[in-house]
Design a protein around this motif. Structure first.
Motif, mmCIF file in Angstrom:
data_model
loop_
_atom_site.group_PDB
_atom_site.id
_atom_site.type_symbol
_atom_site.label_atom_id
_atom_site.label_comp_id
_atom_site.label_asym_id
_atom_site.label_seq_id
_atom_site.Cartn_x
_atom_site.Cartn_y
_atom_site.Cartn_z
ATOM 1 N N ILE A 299 0.840 -1.206 0.000
ATOM 2 C CA ILE A 299 0.000 0.000 0.000
ATOM 3 C C ILE A 299 0.875 1.256 0.000
ATOM 4 N N GLU A 300 0.324 2.326 -0.568
ATOM 5 C CA GLU A 300 1.021 3.613 -0.564
ATOM 6 C C GLU A 300 0.946 4.205 0.834
ATOM 7 N N LYS A 301 2.060 4.770 1.284
ATOM 8 C CA LYS A 301 2.127 5.251 2.660
ATOM 9 C C LYS A 301 2.727 6.652 2.725
ATOM 10 N N ASN A 302 2.363 7.347 3.794
ATOM 11 C CA ASN A 302 3.062 8.564 4.178
ATOM 12 C C ASN A 302 3.345 8.472 5.676
ATOM 13 N N GLU A 303 3.782 9.573 6.268
ATOM 14 C CA GLU A 303 4.190 9.487 7.679
ATOM 15 C C GLU A 303 3.007 9.249 8.626
ATOM 16 N N ARG A 304 1.765 9.394 8.145
ATOM 17 C CA ARG A 304 0.598 9.209 9.009
ATOM 18 C C ARG A 304 -0.084 7.849 8.824
ATOM 19 N N THR A 305 0.284 7.117 7.785
ATOM 20 C CA THR A 305 -0.471 5.905 7.413
ATOM 21 C C THR A 305 -0.518 4.880 8.531
ATOM 22 N N MET A 306 0.627 4.597 9.142
ATOM 23 C CA MET A 306 0.658 3.569 10.182
ATOM 24 C C MET A 306 -0.166 3.975 11.390
ATOM 25 N N ASN A 307 -0.051 5.233 11.807
ATOM 26 C CA ASN A 307 -0.838 5.699 12.957
ATOM 27 C C ASN A 307 -2.333 5.656 12.659
ATOM 28 N N GLU A 308 -2.700 6.011 11.438
ATOM 29 C CA GLU A 308 -4.120 5.996 11.072
ATOM 30 C C GLU A 308 -4.662 4.567 11.030
ATOM 31 N N PHE A 309 -3.853 3.643 10.494
ATOM 32 C CA PHE A 309 -4.298 2.245 10.438
ATOM 33 C C PHE A 309 -4.399 1.670 11.851
ATOM 34 N N THR A 310 -3.434 2.034 12.706
ATOM 35 C CA THR A 310 -3.474 1.587 14.096
ATOM 36 C C THR A 310 -4.742 2.069 14.778
ATOM 37 N N GLN A 311 -5.101 3.334 14.571
ATOM 38 C CA GLN A 311 -6.305 3.873 15.196
ATOM 39 C C GLN A 311 -7.563 3.182 14.680
ATOM 40 N N THR A 312 -7.555 2.851 13.381
ATOM 41 C CA THR A 312 -8.698 2.116 12.815
ATOM 42 C C THR A 312 -8.841 0.752 13.475
ATOM 43 N N ILE A 313 -7.715 0.062 13.668
ATOM 44 C CA ILE A 313 -7.756 -1.241 14.345
ATOM 45 C C ILE A 313 -8.309 -1.087 15.758
ATOM 46 N N ARG A 314 -7.838 -0.071 16.481
ATOM 47 C CA ARG A 314 -8.308 0.122 17.858
ATOM 48 C C ARG A 314 -9.804 0.432 17.881
ATOM 49 N N ASP A 315 -10.280 1.195 16.908
ATOM 50 C CA ASP A 315 -11.705 1.523 16.845
ATOM 51 C C ASP A 315 -12.548 0.292 16.497
ATOM 52 N N GLN A 316 -12.031 -0.562 15.605
ATOM 53 C CA GLN A 316 -12.790 -1.722 15.132
ATOM 54 C C GLN A 316 -12.685 -2.924 16.076
ATOM 55 N N PHE A 317 -11.574 -3.014 16.779
ATOM 56 C CA PHE A 317 -11.346 -4.150 17.686
ATOM 57 C C PHE A 317 -11.273 -3.643 19.122
ATOM 58 N N LEU A 318 -12.360 -3.066 19.604
ATOM 59 C CA LEU A 318 -12.362 -2.500 20.952
ATOM 60 C C LEU A 318 -12.055 -3.556 22.010
ATOM 61 N N PHE A 319 -12.447 -4.803 21.755
ATOM 62 C CA PHE A 319 -12.238 -5.870 22.730
ATOM 63 C C PHE A 319 -10.801 -6.378 22.741
ATOM 64 N N LEU A 320 -9.969 -5.899 21.793
ATOM 65 C CA LEU A 320 -8.562 -6.306 21.745
ATOM 66 C C LEU A 320 -7.634 -5.129 22.023
ATOM 67 N N ASP A 321 -8.059 -4.225 22.902
ATOM 68 C CA ASP A 321 -7.222 -3.051 23.169
ATOM 69 C C ASP A 321 -5.910 -3.413 23.844
ATOM 70 N N TYR A 322 -5.799 -4.646 24.358
ATOM 71 C CA TYR A 322 -4.574 -5.103 25.020
ATOM 72 C C TYR A 322 -3.568 -5.708 24.043
ATOM 73 N N ALA A 323 -3.987 -5.964 22.792
ATOM 74 C CA ALA A 323 -3.148 -6.706 21.845
ATOM 75 C C ALA A 323 -2.167 -5.786 21.126
#
Length: 436
Positions: A299-323
């Motif tokens: 995927i195409e990335k910039n300096e924000r891509t990883m942080n944005e994807f991480t936040q999406t994971i945290r929003d979608q997987f609320l029950f896995l906030d420890y992972a």
């Protein structure tokens, strides 16, 4: 140790879902008086006396051509093939029907043990209704009542006679076992090969290439691991396709054997609803979890891509906030070196014990910062907390009334424990119990 599997099959509206809910102890299957409500196999774990097992509720087998019936028949067929023992559910009030006889013919072909249950025998005066069912050829019918909970123990006793003999895991306690789970074609087999440094597992762009769980022993930095690759999990409605029809149950069995589970996501496709269902299996099983985002090179990335994807994971997987989350590429081997050290750390956290005195200091400090709640003028009192098991870390907290322990306060106590001790990657369970 792999749990035995029971499948409940029968024509529509004989009470399969009611019995399933009775056995697992909660309302997982939808119970309605409309034939064909249960359209997919529904999996759950249950126990009876000293036996733990998986149980599958299926859609009713019907020989008409109404919508969904072809899929229901296929789902039930797969469940029967996956099972160690089959409960054939019938309706005592309606007697033996032509459909029952046709289902019996299907069951003869499976060569599996079949326990015949005659449901809706709600009182002893109705026992004479079971005699017609001897004609189905499965031995003595067991009278049960799903609505009243009668005969369930006798039914499970009979099933347990056919459970495979238990066997111990062939690996020693110091070996860390981890599995990779995820939708088909997220790159699980490619990740296994990249970690091992060899072509150990078949890799193909065709979804569902891996048909079974495959063990690969491996030593890294003095630590012995066993990597369990699993068949990809598809949406339930597609499971019956022949190339991957056993994949979900085999993946569940791999999860049972694992200390740590890698939930593999496809960076190109993003997060899909099925990803959350798959991760939920590992979370509910109480396993250590690492979220692995594969194909990060694509995927195409910039300096924000990883942080944005991480936040999406945290929003979608609320029950896995420890992972913990790691972004990798099996193709370019980007960050692969982080996976095994992370698995080792999560495994250690999953097996960690906390001294009771330290634990109670943390709980007392938490209560001082945020006093326990009251309900109808009665305040929750927490007397003592102790860790009772590991894998996952499980704590019992003795209180004056467990009903006063609201979910939100349990969550608060869990967060305080996590802030003090390193439980990254593992669920922890806190069970309130009345002090005797």
């Amino acid at each position: 140790m792999t749990k035995p599997v029971i499948a409940i099959v029968g024509r529509p509206n004989v009470g399969k879902s009611t019995i399933f809910n009775r056995i697992v102890g909660e309302r997982i299957s939808i119970v309605e008086d409309i034939p064909g409500v249960t359209r997919d196999r529904i999996y759950s774990s249950a126990d009876w006396l000293n036996h733990e097992f998986n149980i599958i509720d299926t859609g009713g087998i019907d020989l008409g051509d109404e919508p969904f019936l072809e899929q229901i028949r296929a789902q039930a067929q797969i469940a029967m093939e996956e099972a160690d023992v089959i409960i054939f559910m019938t309706n005592g009030r309606e007697g033996v029907t032509l459909q029952d006889e046709q289902i019996a013919k299907m069951l003869y072909k499976t060569k599996k043990p079949v326990v015949l249950a005659v449901n809706k025998i709600d009182n002893p005066d109705m026992r004479e209704l079971i005699y017609d069912f001897y004609s189905l050829g499965f031995g003595e019918p067991i009278p049960i009542s799903g609505s009243h909970g009668l005969g369930i123990g006798d039914l499970l006793d009979e099933c347990a006679k056919y459970f495979p003999k238990e066997y111990e895991d062939e690996y020693s306690d110091d070996v860390i076992k981890f599995s990779l789970i995820g939708r088909p074609n997220v790159g699980k087999s490619s990740l296994v090969n990249a970690i091992l440094g060899e072509e150990r597992v078949i890799v193909s762009d065709i979804a569902g290439t891996t048909r079974d769980a495959i063990d690969s022993p491996y030593t890294y930095d003095g630590q012995d691991f066993v990597i369990i690759d699993t068949a990809g999990m598809r949406k339930k409605g597609k499971i019956y396709e022949s190339t991957e029809k056993y994949s979900v149950l085999r993946a569940l069995r791999a999860i049972e054997r694992s200390d740590v589970v890698l939930v593999v996501l496809n960076a190109e496709e993003g997060i899909q609803e099925q990803d959350k269902k798959i991760a939920g299996y590992a979370h509910e099983a109480g396993k250590g979890i690492v979220i692995v985002v594969n194909k990060w090179d694509a995927i195409e990335k910039n300096e924000r891509t990883m942080n944005e994807f991480t936040q999406t994971i945290r929003d979608q997987f609320l029950f896995l906030d420890y992972a913990p989350i790691v972004f990798v590429s099996a193709k370019t081997k980007q960050r692969l070196s982080q996976i095994l050290p992370l698995v080792k750390r999560v495994s250690e956290n999953h097996a960690m014990r906390i001294q009771s005195s330290l634990l109670n200091d943390v709980i007392e400090d938490a209560i001082a910062r945020n006093p326990a709640p009251t309900d109808k003028g009665k305040r929750l009192r927490i007397y003592y907390t102790t860790q009772v098991s590991v894998k996952p870390p499980t704590f019992i907290t003795f209180v004056n009334d467990p009903e006063l322990m609201h979910f939100s306060y349990l969550r608060f106590l869990e967060n305080r424990i996590r802030e003090t001790f390193d439980f990254e990657g593992t669920p922890i369970r806190i069970i309130p119990r009345a002090r005797e």
